[in-house]
Write a protein that holds these residues in place. Structure first.
Motif, mmCIF file in Angstrom:
data_model
loop_
_atom_site.group_PDB
_atom_site.id
_atom_site.type_symbol
_atom_site.label_atom_id
_atom_site.label_comp_id
_atom_site.label_asym_id
_atom_site.label_seq_id
_atom_site.Cartn_x
_atom_site.Cartn_y
_atom_site.Cartn_z
ATOM 1 N N ARG A 204 6.309 -7.589 3.070
ATOM 2 C CA ARG A 204 6.421 -7.990 4.470
ATOM 3 C C ARG A 204 7.151 -9.331 4.550
ATOM 4 O O ARG A 204 6.840 -10.259 3.790
ATOM 5 N N VAL A 205 8.118 -9.408 5.469
ATOM 6 C CA VAL A 205 8.918 -10.623 5.609
ATOM 7 C C VAL A 205 9.030 -11.030 7.068
ATOM 8 O O VAL A 205 8.991 -10.184 7.967
ATOM 9 N N ASP A 206 9.155 -12.320 7.285
ATOM 10 C CA ASP A 206 9.519 -12.828 8.605
ATOM 11 C C ASP A 206 11.039 -12.901 8.700
ATOM 12 O O ASP A 206 11.625 -12.717 9.752
ATOM 13 N N ARG A 207 11.658 -13.178 7.534
ATOM 14 C CA ARG A 207 13.115 -13.320 7.447
ATOM 15 C C ARG A 207 13.497 -13.107 5.989
ATOM 16 O O ARG A 207 12.821 -13.603 5.096
ATOM 17 N N THR B 58 5.506 3.660 15.829
ATOM 18 C CA THR B 58 5.298 2.678 14.759
ATOM 19 C C THR B 58 6.302 1.528 14.829
ATOM 20 O O THR B 58 6.205 0.577 14.064
ATOM 21 N N VAL B 59 7.263 1.640 15.747
ATOM 22 C CA VAL B 59 8.305 0.627 15.916
ATOM 23 C C VAL B 59 8.051 -0.110 17.230
ATOM 24 O O VAL B 59 7.828 0.512 18.264
ATOM 25 N N SER B 60 8.081 -1.443 17.187
ATOM 26 C CA SER B 60 7.919 -2.235 18.408
ATOM 27 C C SER B 60 9.165 -2.105 19.277
ATOM 28 O O SER B 60 10.246 -1.802 18.776
ATOM 29 N N ARG B 61 9.002 -2.368 20.565
ATOM 30 C CA ARG B 61 10.164 -2.294 21.467
ATOM 31 C C ARG B 61 11.288 -3.198 20.988
ATOM 32 O O ARG B 61 12.440 -2.827 20.962
ATOM 33 N N SER B 62 10.944 -4.413 20.622
ATOM 34 C CA SER B 62 11.896 -5.343 20.021
ATOM 35 C C SER B 62 11.334 -5.669 18.649
ATOM 36 O O SER B 62 10.464 -6.528 18.517
ATOM 37 N N HIS B 63 11.790 -4.960 17.620
ATOM 38 C CA HIS B 63 11.150 -5.024 16.315
ATOM 39 C C HIS B 63 11.788 -6.050 15.374
ATOM 40 O O HIS B 63 11.092 -6.860 14.769
ATOM 41 N N ALA B 64 13.118 -5.997 15.253
ATOM 42 C CA ALA B 64 13.796 -6.874 14.298
ATOM 43 C C ALA B 64 15.231 -7.114 14.752
ATOM 44 O O ALA B 64 15.740 -6.423 15.628
ATOM 45 N N VAL B 65 15.857 -8.092 14.106
ATOM 46 C CA VAL B 65 17.257 -8.427 14.384
ATOM 47 C C VAL B 65 17.968 -8.596 13.048
ATOM 48 O O VAL B 65 17.443 -9.234 12.132
ATOM 49 N N PHE B 66 19.166 -8.019 12.934
ATOM 50 C CA PHE B 66 20.035 -8.266 11.791
ATOM 51 C C PHE B 66 21.026 -9.336 12.226
ATOM 52 O O PHE B 66 21.692 -9.187 13.248
ATOM 53 N N GLU C 193 21.045 -11.119 7.241
ATOM 54 C CA GLU C 193 19.607 -11.270 7.028
ATOM 55 C C GLU C 193 18.902 -10.449 8.089
ATOM 56 O O GLU C 193 19.464 -10.152 9.148
ATOM 57 N N VAL C 194 17.688 -10.035 7.777
ATOM 58 C CA VAL C 194 16.861 -9.351 8.759
ATOM 59 C C VAL C 194 15.766 -10.326 9.159
ATOM 60 O O VAL C 194 15.204 -11.032 8.313
ATOM 61 N N VAL C 195 15.509 -10.394 10.462
ATOM 62 C CA VAL C 195 14.508 -11.297 11.007
ATOM 63 C C VAL C 195 13.540 -10.462 11.838
ATOM 64 O O VAL C 195 13.958 -9.741 12.749
ATOM 65 N N ASP C 196 12.262 -10.547 11.511
ATOM 66 C CA ASP C 196 11.253 -9.844 12.309
ATOM 67 C C ASP C 196 11.169 -10.514 13.674
ATOM 68 O O ASP C 196 11.192 -11.742 13.780
ATOM 69 N N ALA C 197 11.084 -9.699 14.722
ATOM 70 C CA ALA C 197 11.069 -10.232 16.095
ATOM 71 C C ALA C 197 9.650 -10.285 16.659
ATOM 72 O O ALA C 197 9.447 -10.108 17.853
ATOM 73 N N GLY C 198 8.672 -10.528 15.791
ATOM 74 C CA GLY C 198 7.281 -10.588 16.242
ATOM 75 C C GLY C 198 6.660 -9.209 16.403
ATOM 76 O O GLY C 198 5.763 -9.012 17.226
ATOM 77 N N SER C 199 7.125 -8.256 15.605
ATOM 78 C CA SER C 199 6.636 -6.873 15.712
ATOM 79 C C SER C 199 5.174 -6.768 15.288
ATOM 80 O O SER C 199 4.683 -7.577 14.509
ATOM 81 N N LEU C 200 4.517 -5.756 15.811
ATOM 82 C CA LEU C 200 3.109 -5.535 15.481
ATOM 83 C C LEU C 200 2.939 -5.049 14.045
ATOM 84 O O LEU C 200 2.091 -5.531 13.309
ATOM 85 N N ASN C 201 3.760 -4.095 13.615
ATOM 86 C CA ASN C 201 3.620 -3.502 12.284
ATOM 87 C C ASN C 201 4.415 -4.213 11.199
ATOM 88 O O ASN C 201 4.309 -3.869 10.031
ATOM 89 N N GLY C 202 5.227 -5.195 11.558
ATOM 90 C CA GLY C 202 5.953 -5.970 10.568
ATOM 91 C C GLY C 202 7.256 -5.326 10.124
ATOM 92 O O GLY C 202 7.530 -4.160 10.380
#
Length: 145
Positions: A116-119, A84-92, A100-109
């Motif tokens: 749901r947030v992009d940032r 359920t986790v993308s290989r590169s899911h998010a970045v703090f 801040e948390v930034v979504d790294a283009g994950s499939l499940n968000g």
């Protein structure tokens, strides 16, 4: 016919003793006194993520760098090994004393407090959901006024 292997008449178990952590009615892991003590000892500009759900429930992740990656990739700073986790899911990301948390283009968000947030800039007690894992964000100010 094979001969059975002789035994010493006793059983030896190697491993750690079971740890019992009380859970709430929602299945989330509450904070322990050890968690609170750890949060109180955080340095300025650092934060702590505590996993409350998922295979790593109870795990703690120190945010002490300007950029910390999260994903299923073994090279991620925080490895969450589940489909359920993308290989590169998010970045703090740290800016000053905030993260801040930034979504790294994950499939499940990536979700903060079930939105749901992009940032998103994080505040004490925010719940970050990455795949099936739930992580709660804390800084020292959460326990020290």
């Amino acid at each position: 016919m094979t001969n059975p292997i002789p035994t010493a008449g006793e059983t030896t178990i190697i491993g750690l003793p079971a740890i019992t952590i009380p859970i709430t009615t929602t299945g989330d892991r509450p904070l322990t006194q050890e968690d609170l003590d750890t949060i109180a000892r955080l340095s300025d500009g650092t934060a702590l993520l505590i996993s409350t759900r998922g295979a790593v429930s109870g795990s703690r992740y120190l945010l002490d760098e300007d950029e910390i990656t999260v994903g299923r990739d073994p090279r991620a700073d925080i490895l969450l090994d589940d489909s359920t986790v993308s290989r590169s899911h998010a970045v703090f990301r740290r800016t000053g004393n905030t993260f801040e948390v930034v979504d790294a283009g994950s499939l499940n968000g990536t979700y903060v407090n079930r939105q749901r947030v992009d940032r998103a800039t994080l505040r004490n007690g925010d719940e970050i959901m990455i795949g099936k894992f739930r992580l709660v964000y804390f800084t020292k100010s959460a326990v020290i006024a």
